[in-house]
Structures are given as structure tokens and as C-alpha cells.
Design a protein around this motif. Structure first.
Motif, PDB file in Angstrom:
ATOM      1  N   GLU A   7      -7.600 -51.753 -40.944  1.00 13.16           N
ATOM      2  CA  GLU A   7      -9.004 -52.024 -40.631  1.00 13.16           C
ATOM      3  C   GLU A   7      -9.948 -51.675 -41.779  1.00 13.16           C
ATOM      4  OE1 GLU A   7      -8.087 -47.826 -39.238  1.00 13.16           O
ATOM      5  OE2 GLU A   7      -7.115 -49.803 -39.175  1.00 13.16           O
TER       6      GLU A   7
ATOM      7  N   ASP B  66     -15.345 -56.277 -44.570  1.00 14.38           N
ATOM      8  CA  ASP B  66     -14.694 -55.648 -43.418  1.00 14.38           C
ATOM      9  C   ASP B  66     -15.572 -55.742 -42.171  1.00 14.38           C
ATOM     10  OD1 ASP B  66     -12.374 -54.944 -44.728  1.00 14.38           O
ATOM     11  OD2 ASP B  66     -13.028 -52.907 -45.192  1.00 14.38           O
TER      12      ASP B  66
ATOM     13  N   ARG C 178     -15.424 -53.661 -32.842  1.00 15.44           N
ATOM     14  CA  ARG C 178     -15.619 -52.666 -33.893  1.00 15.44           C
ATOM     15  C   ARG C 178     -16.669 -53.125 -34.891  1.00 15.44           C
ATOM     16  NH1 ARG C 178     -14.001 -52.380 -38.905  1.00 15.44           N
ATOM     17  NH2 ARG C 178     -12.582 -54.161 -38.695  1.00 15.44           N
TER      18      ARG C 178
ATOM     19  N   GLU D 118     -11.362 -56.080 -32.842  1.00 13.02           N
ATOM     20  CA  GLU D 118     -12.014 -56.106 -34.150  1.00 13.02           C
ATOM     21  C   GLU D 118     -13.459 -56.548 -34.033  1.00 13.02           C
ATOM     22  OE1 GLU D 118      -9.170 -58.722 -35.989  1.00 13.02           O
ATOM     23  OE2 GLU D 118      -8.518 -57.141 -37.370  1.00 13.02           O
TER      24      GLU D 118
END
Length: 444
Positions: free
Chosen positions: A377, A56, A202, A199
Motif C-alpha cells: 500500500e 498512492d 483508504r 483501497e
């Protein structure tokens, strides 16, 4: 996209169909078989949540998941090449740890990869297609030894100095080649979608230390979606039951259909071939059933479909110890399919049907429920945590069932299979509490 899953699941099919015979040929005691299978669940417990959380947060030129596909594929192929050359139980068990580590490094990112690439209304077809490839791959893995014997003329009784047949050696070589080649094909043909700027920001802001990764796993467990929590009991009964079947299916068929418990006999090798043919046949059923389940799951909900499949699987599995000796010659169709031993025991069609439906549902419907319940996510970490619900029952089985088998079941593999059937019925009952995404209906 799912072709790489075929190579991965071919490896798992080889393990399911051959590790118990390999241990038996090397002289393992029947009551130690569960603990000798501990590598799979332990590596799944340790690796999949960690790899899920890391993937992730990974950002590379190849993507988030691809680096893990490649590392796992190389490890898996090395383990498959070496496994048939085991000279002792310790060597076989050690190689199984390497093999399962590679499989688990690849497995979790592959689950997340499907969820990453597809919209929510495509999850049902995506994960049930993945289930279909699982059925096809494991069908081929279970059937490969019989194909070598009946189509290519290999001698089923040709063994090495440690009683491991030549057909087992060749099957594992085929698996090693398939594992790495199909995963490479998927990576090259269907690259990951580009990571958005949000993304990337993040991922860049997320801490990368081991402590932060473990904290992410802990936080995800504490905030686990309701549907995921509701499936915990189902996973416990379902995977404990299948661990029993994988360990004692061949031994049960050896006792009932071939009247043997001698692991070095030709009759036991016939029992192993028959069990592998049963595995191939139920995975073939699962391949077809996975696609047929898509419209049914959309209409009724994945949870209800999974409950029905588990119940049928449990009842069917309880029929397995009732199979008797061969009844005449096999029909010509079974010879053409390289399954003559299965054709001589047509009563095995009943457990094959139930196992096929159950396995197709197990490899698809819970993931449909899961993908519709978790935040996108955090797909990687939650897929890894869900795998903990798979491997913890297997670890419990490895630590407890040897004692149960020896002291409560009298060392009788037929009673072990009956116990597995009862546990699958229990798993079906627990699904009454589980709701599919969007109030039980999967989007069309």
C-alpha cells in the motif's frame, strides 16, 4: 506493459549520449559539466517522492498512476523537441529541467505500476524485464545518430549556427515521438487493475493536503525497511560513479582514441559518435543480460548477483582510459550494425561488457530487493524515496566533482573515469551487508 518504459528510457539515453556534447558545442567549460547536469537529480529529488505519495492516494477513472504517465509524457516530448534548438548554455540547461521534470513525473509511477500489476513471485521477471527494455531503449537512443549517418546517409559534419549537428536534431525528434506514443500504447493496452473497495476507502480517508503528503514522506523515511536502508551506501557509490562516466566518457575517449580536446573539431564529433556506439553496445548487452539474470537471481539472490555485476563493471570501466588510437579497418559486422568507429577500437569491448552487466543489474536487481521489502500500500512513496538515494549522489557529484576534477585530477577526463571505476568497486563491497527478500532468495 513495459513498452512505455522504452520511450521513457529512450529519452534518458538521448540525454546521456548528447547533453555533454551539446553543452560542449555551446562552449561550456569541462569543470562546469557536473553542475550543468544538476536538473536530473534535482527534479528527481523534488518530484519523485512527491509524485509517489500522491499516486498512492490518487483515484481516478484512469487509475492511480496513469494521469502522471500522461502529464510526464507530454512534458518530456516538448523538452525533446526543443532541446536541439538551444542557442545558449542557459537555454539548454533550462530545457533540461523541463525534460527531466517530465521524465521523473512518469518514472516513479511506472516503477509502482509494475509492482501494482504483478504478484510477489513475479517481481523478478517484472523488474528485470523493465531493465531489459531500458537496455534496448538506450541502445537505440545511443545508436540513432550513427544509424542516421551510416544507414540513411546524413552528413555527420552538418551543423547549425551553434555547432549542433543535424543528426542530433533528428535524434531528438524521434525521441519526442517515441516518448509519447509508447506510453500511450502501454496505457491503452494494459490499463491499471481496478482499485479494491478497501483501497478506495483508504484513499478516501487519507488527507490530501500538501502538509499531509510531506508528513507521509517523512513517516515513510523514518520507518524505512531494513533492506532499503542497507542499500543506501551502494546507491551513493554507484550513482556518483555513473554521473562521472556520463559527464566525462566522451571527453576521455576523445583524448585517448582520437587525440583531441577541441570540441569544435571533426575528431571530437567522431569521439562523440564512438561514445554513443559504446553506449548502444553496452545497453544491447544489458538487454540480453537482464533476461539471463532472472534464473541466476532466483537461485543466488538479487543482492549477490548485483554485487558481482558492480565489481565487474568497476574493473571494466577502469580499462576505458587505456583504449588507444584506431587499429585498422572495422570488421564488416560493425559496419552492418552502424558501429564502425567502435569496430576500429575493439579494446572498447572490455568496458562495454562490464558496463552492460552493471547497467542491467542496476536497473533491475535493487528494485527486486525493494519490491520484496516494502508494504504494497506504500509502493509509490517508497519507490519515490528510493529514487532519492539515486539523485542525492548525483547532486553531490554536481556540487563536488567539478572542484575535484579541476584541482585533484588536473582536468584530465581519463583520471575521472578511473575514479568512477574505483567507486563502483566500493559499491560492490557494500552489497555484502544487503539481504534479498526472504533471506536472500527470490521466489521462483
Amino acid at each position: 506493459m513495459n513498452l512505455g518504459f522504452l520511450g521513457l528510457q529512450f529519452s534518458f539515453g538521448l540525454q546521456q549520449g548528447n547533453m555533454v556534447p551539446i553543452y560542449s558545442w555551446l562552449g561550456a567549460d569541462e569543470s562546469t559539466l557536473p553542475v550543468l547536469q544538476l536538473a536530473g537529480p534535482m527534479t528527481g529529488l523534488l518530484i519523485q517522492p512527491l509524485i509517489g505519495a500522491l499516486s498512492d492516494r490518487t483515484s481516478t477513472r484512469l487509475g492511480r498512476r496513469t494521469p502522471y504517465f500522461l502529464i510526464g509524457a507530454v512534458m518530456c516530448s516538448l523538452g525533446l523537441f526543443a532541446m536541439p534548438h538551444s542557442t545558449s548554455i542557459l537555454m539548454a540547461a533550462s530545457l533540461l529541467w523541463l525534460l527531466d521534470a517530465g521524465n521523473n513525473i512518469t518514472m516513479e509511477p511506472y516503477r509502482a505500476y509494475v509492482s501494482d500489476r504483478l504478484n510477489g513471485d513475479q517481481h523478478a521477471i517484472g523488474f528485470l524485464s523493465q531493465s531489459a527494455f531500458t537496455g534496448l531503449a538506450q541502445c537505440l537512443a545511443f545508436l540513432t545518430p550513427s544509424i542516421l549517418v551510416y544507414w540513411l546517409g546524413f552528413d555527420r559534419n552538418a551543423v547549425d549556427a551553434h555547432n549542433i549537428p543535424t543528426i542530433t536534431h533528428v535524434s531528438f525528434i524521434i525521441g519526442a515521438v517515441l516518448s509519447i506514443s509508447t506510453i500511450l500504447w502501454s496505457v491503452l493496452r494494459v490499463p491499471e487493475l481496478p482499485i479494491t473497495q478497501e483501497e478506495q476507502a483508504r484513499i478516501a480517508a487519507a488527507p490530501r493536503s500538501a502538509a499531509a503528503t510531506l508528513a507521509e514522506i517523512r513517516d515513510a523515511i523514518l520507518t524505512m525497511p531494513r533492506a532499503m536502508r542497507q542499500m543506501a551506501w551502494m546507491s551513493l557509490f554507484q550513482w556518483y560513479a555513473f554521473a562521472i562516466y556520463w559527464a566525462y566518457g566522451a571527453l576521455s575517449i576523445g583524448r585517448t582514441a582520437f587525440a583531441t580536446s577541441d570540441k569544435t573539431s571533426g575528431a571530437f564529433r567522431d569521439a562523440v559518435l564512438t561514445t554513443q556506439q559504446l553506449g548502444a553496445f553496452y545497453n544491447l548487452i544489458g538487454f540480453v543480460a537482464a533476461f539471463a539474470m532472472v534464473p541466476v537471481a532466483r537461485r543466488l539472490g538479487a543482492a549477490r548477483v548485483h554485487m558481482g555485476c558492480l565489481a565487474l563493471c568497476g574493473l571494466s570501466l577502469m580499462c576505458l582510459p587505456q583504449v588507444g588510437p584506431a587499429q585498422g579497418a572495422a570488421p564488416a559486422l560493425f559496419h552492418a550494425l552502424a558501429m564502425p568507429e567502435l569496430g576500429q577500437h575493439l579494446a572498447l569491448m572490455i568496458p562495454a561488457f562490464g558496463l552492460g552487466l552493471g547497467w542491467a543489474s542496476i536497473m533491475g536487481n535493487p528494485y527486486v530487493i525493494l519490491a520484496g521489502s516494502i508494504p504494497p500500500e506504500r509502493t509509490g512513496v517508497y519507490m519515490g524515496i528510493f529514487n532519492m538515494m539515486i539523485v542525492l549522489p548525483m547532486i553531490l557529484n554536481a556540487l563536488s566533482f567539478g572542484w575535484i576534477y579541476h584541482h585533484l585530477l588536473g582536468g584530465d577526463p581519463r583520471l575521472a573515469i578511473d575514479a568512477a571505476g574505483v567507486l563502483l568497486l566500493c559499491a560492490a563491497v557494500t552489497m555484502l551487508r544487503v539481504k534479498s527478500p526472504r533471506e536472500g532468495i527470490i521466489p521462483a
